[in-house]
Design an enzyme around this catalytic site. Sequence first.
Site, PDB file in Angstrom:
ATOM      1  N   GLY A  18       0.774  -1.236   0.000  1.00  9.80           N
ATOM      2  CA  GLY A  18       0.000   0.000   0.000  1.00  9.80           C
ATOM      3  C   GLY A  18       0.806   1.287   0.000  1.00  9.80           C
ATOM      4  CB  ILE A  19       0.129   4.507   1.765  1.00  9.14           C
ATOM      5  CG1 ILE A  19      -1.280   4.781   1.192  1.00  9.14           C
ATOM      6  CG2 ILE A  19       0.878   5.813   2.027  1.00  9.14           C
ATOM      7  CD1 ILE A  19      -2.210   5.544   2.119  1.00  9.14           C
ATOM      8  CG  HIS A  40       0.602  -8.633   8.871  1.00 11.35           C
ATOM      9  ND1 HIS A  40      -0.030  -7.860   9.827  1.00 11.35           N
ATOM     10  CD2 HIS A  40       0.143  -8.184   7.685  1.00 11.35           C
ATOM     11  CE1 HIS A  40      -0.835  -7.007   9.243  1.00 11.35           C
ATOM     12  NE2 HIS A  40      -0.746  -7.164   7.944  1.00 11.35           N
ATOM     13  CG  ASN A  90       2.461   4.023   5.856  1.00  7.36           C
ATOM     14  OD1 ASN A  90       1.588   4.697   5.311  1.00  7.36           O
ATOM     15  ND2 ASN A  90       2.566   2.710   5.640  1.00  7.36           N
ATOM     16  CE1 TYR A 158      -7.472   4.157   9.931  1.00  9.33           C
ATOM     17  CE2 TYR A 158      -8.939   5.814   9.014  1.00  9.33           C
ATOM     18  CZ  TYR A 158      -7.762   5.101   8.960  1.00  9.33           C
ATOM     19  OH  TYR A 158      -6.863   5.345   7.949  1.00  9.33           O
ATOM     20  CE  LYS A 162      -4.646   6.369  10.451  1.00  5.12           C
ATOM     21  NZ  LYS A 162      -3.236   6.198  10.128  1.00  5.12           N
ATOM     22  CB  ILE A 193      -4.871   5.720  -0.907  1.00  2.00           C
ATOM     23  CG1 ILE A 193      -4.772   7.173  -0.371  1.00  2.00           C
ATOM     24  CG2 ILE A 193      -3.661   5.381  -1.781  1.00  2.00           C
ATOM     25  CD1 ILE A 193      -4.756   8.271  -1.409  1.00  2.00           C
ATOM     26  CB  THR A 195      -3.841   0.558  -0.062  1.00  2.00           C
ATOM     27  OG1 THR A 195      -4.820   0.687   0.986  1.00  2.00           O
ATOM     28  CG2 THR A 195      -3.271   1.914  -0.411  1.00  2.00           C
ATOM     29  N   PRO A 196      -4.629  -2.335  -0.152  1.00  2.00           N
ATOM     30  CG  PRO A 196      -3.050  -4.036   0.108  1.00  2.00           C
ATOM     31  CD  PRO A 196      -3.167  -2.565  -0.189  1.00  2.00           C
TER      32      PRO A 196
HETATM   33  P1  NAD Z   1      -2.094  -1.428   4.069  1.00  2.00           P
HETATM   34  O1  NAD Z   1      -2.932  -2.372   4.849  1.00  2.00           O
HETATM   35  O2  NAD Z   1      -1.651  -1.793   2.710  1.00  2.00           O
HETATM   36  O3  NAD Z   1      -0.808  -1.024   4.894  1.00  2.00           O
HETATM   37  C1  NAD Z   1      -0.740  -1.043   6.288  1.00  2.00           C
HETATM   38  C2  NAD Z   1       0.627  -1.538   6.666  1.00  2.00           C
HETATM   39  O4  NAD Z   1       0.766  -1.424   8.082  1.00  2.00           O
HETATM   40  C3  NAD Z   1       0.889  -3.000   6.290  1.00  2.00           C
HETATM   41  O5  NAD Z   1       2.177  -3.087   5.694  1.00  2.00           O
HETATM   42  C4  NAD Z   1       0.874  -3.720   7.641  1.00  2.00           C
HETATM   43  O6  NAD Z   1       1.758  -4.820   7.661  1.00  2.00           O
HETATM   44  C5  NAD Z   1       1.374  -2.612   8.543  1.00  2.00           C
HETATM   45  N1  NAD Z   1       0.997  -2.815   9.946  1.00  2.00           N
HETATM   46  C6  NAD Z   1      -0.222  -3.026  10.485  1.00  2.00           C
HETATM   47  N2  NAD Z   1      -0.114  -3.157  11.818  1.00  2.00           N
HETATM   48  C7  NAD Z   1       1.208  -3.024  12.129  1.00  2.00           C
HETATM   49  C8  NAD Z   1       1.948  -3.071  13.327  1.00  2.00           C
HETATM   50  N3  NAD Z   1       1.358  -3.304  14.521  1.00  2.00           N
HETATM   51  N4  NAD Z   1       3.290  -2.882  13.246  1.00  2.00           N
HETATM   52  C9  NAD Z   1       3.901  -2.664  12.065  1.00  2.00           C
HETATM   53  N5  NAD Z   1       3.249  -2.641  10.902  1.00  2.00           N
HETATM   54  C10 NAD Z   1       1.921  -2.806  10.932  1.00  2.00           C
HETATM   55  O7  NAD Z   1      -2.945  -0.080   4.054  1.00  2.00           O
HETATM   56  P2  NAD Z   1      -2.582   1.392   3.548  1.00  2.00           P
HETATM   57  O8  NAD Z   1      -3.836   1.953   2.994  1.00  2.00           O
HETATM   58  O9  NAD Z   1      -1.359   1.421   2.758  1.00  2.00           O
HETATM   59  O10 NAD Z   1      -2.339   2.131   4.949  1.00  2.00           O
HETATM   60  C11 NAD Z   1      -1.145   2.842   5.265  1.00  2.00           C
HETATM   61  C12 NAD Z   1      -1.487   4.013   6.175  1.00  2.00           C
HETATM   62  O11 NAD Z   1      -2.279   4.955   5.456  1.00  2.00           O
HETATM   63  C13 NAD Z   1      -2.311   3.615   7.405  1.00  2.00           C
HETATM   64  O12 NAD Z   1      -1.862   4.345   8.532  1.00  2.00           O
HETATM   65  C14 NAD Z   1      -3.707   4.045   7.029  1.00  2.00           C
HETATM   66  O13 NAD Z   1      -4.515   4.323   8.147  1.00  2.00           O
HETATM   67  C15 NAD Z   1      -3.412   5.296   6.213  1.00  2.00           C
HETATM   68  N6  NAD Z   1      -4.494   5.726   5.320  1.00  2.00           N
HETATM   69  C16 NAD Z   1      -4.936   4.917   4.322  1.00  2.00           C
HETATM   70  C17 NAD Z   1      -5.945   5.373   3.489  1.00  2.00           C
HETATM   71  C18 NAD Z   1      -6.491   4.553   2.340  1.00  2.00           C
HETATM   72  O14 NAD Z   1      -7.510   4.959   1.748  1.00  2.00           O
HETATM   73  N7  NAD Z   1      -5.865   3.469   1.950  1.00  2.00           N
HETATM   74  C19 NAD Z   1      -6.505   6.637   3.702  1.00  2.00           C
HETATM   75  C20 NAD Z   1      -6.022   7.418   4.750  1.00  2.00           C
HETATM   76  C21 NAD Z   1      -5.004   6.967   5.533  1.00  2.00           C
END
Ligand code: NAD
Length: 249
Positions: A18-19, A40, A90, A158, A162, A193, A195-196
């Site tokens: 993801g991000i 993981h 992140n 959530y 945040k 975004i 992402t998974p």
């Molecule tokens: P994602 O699920 O692809 O990525 C999340 C990552 O966090 C994964 O690599 C996972 O292994 C890691 N993770 C989870 N728990 C963890 C822990 N305890 N220790 C270490 N790593 C851990 O999702 P994403 O969308 O890429 O999310 C990345 C960030 O962006 C997050 O903080 C999410 O809240 C934020 N975000 C995402 C969106 C969206 O629409 N996708 C929007 C706003 C904010």
Amino acid sequence: MAKRLENKVAIVTGSASGIGSGIAKCFVREGAKVVITANHNVSGGQKLATELGDDNALFIQQNVANVSDWENVINETINRFGKLDILVNNAGITGKLTPIEDEPLDDWQQVIDVNLTGNFLGIQAGIRAMKTTNKSEGSIINISSDASLVGFPFAPAYSPSKGGTRLLTHSAALSLAHRGIDIRVNSVHPGWIDTPMVPKDIYEEIIPEIPMGRLGTPQDIGELCIYLASDESKYATGAEFVVDGGIRA
Ligand code: NAD
């Protein structure tokens, strides 16, 4: 032309997918050495490190809510790359999608532990490492969310987690600036975004809410993070950067 992050060393948490993976790719493209972490999806993290090149990237398994895991990540980063310039907090989770009155306490606690306490521990560990290895200079970027600016009705923990990160960013930035320490702390607020984390079956419902008519990509967030990580943003601290295709306009 010099790359924008030449000679800089970064940690990007939760970057196996993801991000975070978008940020790691952008950073390496601009010349940084990057430590990729995740709790993981170890194979995804290792695969990304290989793709970015062993000279440029290292994967370390880490739970961001665990103090000794932070010590390990910092030690490994310094052993391998010698210093720390940039930390991107992140890693994040959404928690259960449930009405607030049905939210189990342990789910609430887990989301706060990862999304808020994890960032707090990262800020502490990052500042200490920047003080000892980088002349008390650096940039910390906290990935918050649009959901810190308005309530997110489906996942009760959530938005509070945040929103906490948003004000943790302000507090950390001021604490450092008032003491003349040149470590900047800013937050990034993505909208939807691709992402998974975002289930594909809700795309049809959310796209009409996005003025630009599409979800963002991990690279869209990575490009902003290059600016915040680089010396180009040297006067920006305690600030909130929204990247959401116009949702909050
Ligand atoms: P994602 O699920 O692809 O990525 C999340 C990552 O966090 C994964 O690599 C996972 O292994 C890691 N993770 C989870 N728990 C963890 C822990 N305890 N220790 C270490 N790593 C851990 O999702 P994403 O969308 O890429 O999310 C990345 C960030 O962006 C997050 O903080 C999410 O809240 C934020 N975000 C995402 C969106 C969206 O629409 N996708 C929007 C706003 C904010």
